[in-house]
Design an enzyme around this catalytic site. Structure first.
Site, PDB file in Angstrom:
ATOM      1  N   HIS A   1       3.047   2.767  -8.973  1.00 35.80           N
ATOM      2  CA  HIS A   1       3.016   1.306  -9.127  1.00 35.80           C
ATOM      3  C   HIS A   1       4.326   0.804  -9.745  1.00 35.80           C
ATOM      4  O   HIS A   1       4.832  -0.255  -9.390  1.00 35.80           O
ATOM      5  CB  HIS A   1       1.825   0.883  -9.991  1.00 35.80           C
ATOM      6  CG  HIS A   1       0.490   1.191  -9.358  1.00 35.80           C
ATOM      7  ND1 HIS A   1       0.216   0.905  -8.050  1.00 35.80           N
ATOM      8  CD2 HIS A   1      -0.648   1.756  -9.868  1.00 35.80           C
ATOM      9  CE1 HIS A   1      -1.035   1.283  -7.754  1.00 35.80           C
ATOM     10  NE2 HIS A   1      -1.563   1.809  -8.848  1.00 35.80           N
TER      11      HIS A   1
ATOM     12  N   LEU B   1      13.259 -20.433  -2.879  1.00 34.59           N
ATOM     13  CA  LEU B   1      12.337 -19.454  -2.285  1.00 34.59           C
ATOM     14  C   LEU B   1      10.971 -19.522  -2.969  1.00 34.59           C
ATOM     15  O   LEU B   1      10.887 -19.529  -4.196  1.00 34.59           O
ATOM     16  CB  LEU B   1      12.921 -18.038  -2.456  1.00 34.59           C
ATOM     17  CG  LEU B   1      12.001 -16.861  -2.132  1.00 34.59           C
ATOM     18  CD1 LEU B   1      11.681 -16.803  -0.649  1.00 34.59           C
ATOM     19  CD2 LEU B   1      12.646 -15.537  -2.577  1.00 34.59           C
TER      20      LEU B   1
ATOM     21  N   ASP C   1       0.811  -1.211   0.000  1.00 34.72           N
ATOM     22  CA  ASP C   1       0.000   0.000   0.000  1.00 34.72           C
ATOM     23  C   ASP C   1       0.851   1.271   0.000  1.00 34.72           C
ATOM     24  O   ASP C   1       1.915   1.300   0.617  1.00 34.72           O
ATOM     25  CB  ASP C   1      -0.886  -0.012   1.248  1.00 34.72           C
ATOM     26  CG  ASP C   1      -2.278   0.471   0.936  1.00 34.72           C
ATOM     27  OD1 ASP C   1      -2.473   1.036  -0.157  1.00 34.72           O
ATOM     28  OD2 ASP C   1      -3.158   0.297   1.783  1.00 34.72           O
TER      29      ASP C   1
END
Ligand code: FPP
Length: 220
Positions: free
Chosen positions: A19, A113, A2
């Site tokens: 973004h 990962l 956010d």
């Protein structure tokens, strides 16, 4: 993740610039997780509610997701990362579905990962689809393990810590089932400003928590 919009606004830039910087922050966080032997990291990229944003912003986000899949995720595949997309992919733009399907296939046998990316994800929708899957199998009674297994995260550990950036203090339909005992960390930092120092602060905060899972310690 956010605070992308506010990060851009502060700099008099369009939201999509926020973004774009958010993607850079994702790259930094993935690299940090890899370097620190984190088992699994999940990014909330697009929620089932985000379709209500202006079409221009939705298009910009999917353009970034497509680019990320083409470049960054290819790199992750060759680094041996496991890749899972959490969410209902049937509603995504066809090109995005294609690139993501290709990546998922390429990463199928990887063991490194685990990078989860939640796209068109909502925890309530996830739980409903899990229950429907179970019902379709003919079962009339379930247990918690069965439900966990049918979530998008099936087979993965529940998150130890959930971090929300940008000053908001709520889960907003994110991993509602899986977060039963997660430690919640809320940061004022806007997502594009996430860096190694912020990750270290999260670890320090997390390390100071006393995880009791409803129990008490011996002798208390
Ligand atoms: C929330 O911040 C952020 C989003 C809804 C999008 C997150 C997406 C990315 C970082 C990039 C695309 C994803 C991938 C996987 C490449 P906000 O826009 O609501 O920020 P604000 O609260 O400051 O307005």
């Amino acid at each position: 993740m956010d605070g992308n919009g506010r990060w851009a606004k502060k700099r008099l830039l369009p939201r999509k610039a926020g973004h774009k910087q958010g993607v850079e922050a994702m790259r930094r966080v993935v690299d940090w997780c890899d370097a620190h032997a984190i088992e699994c990291v999940t990014f909330y990229a697009f929620s089932t509610e985000n379709w209500q944003r202006p079409q221009e912003e939705i298009d910009a986000l999917f353009e970034l997701i497509d680019k990320f899949a083409d470049r960054e995720m290819q790199n992750y595949v060759s680094r041996g990362f496991r890749i899972r997309i959490l969410g209902d992919l049937t509603q995504l733009p066809p090109h995005t579905r294609e690139v993501l399907a290709k990546i998922i296939e390429q990463a199928r046998t990887n063991t490194g990962l685990c990078v989860n990316i939640a796209i068109n994800y909502g925890a309530r929708q996830e739980i409903v689809q899990a229950v429907n899957r179970i019902l379709r199998s003919g079962l009339r009674e379930i247990d918690a393990q069965m439900l966990s297994d049918c979530l998008y995260t099936g087979g993965q550990p529940d998150p130890d810590v959930i971090v929300r950036t940008g000053g908001e203090k709520r889960l907003s339909n994110f991993l509602l089932w899986q977060s039963a005992y997660s430690e919640l960390v809320y940061l004022d930092t806007y997502w594009p400003d996430m860096d190694d120092a912020a990750m270290e602060r999260i670890v320090a905060d997390y390390s100071s928590r006393d995880r009791r899972y409803g129990k008490i310690k011996r002798g208390e």
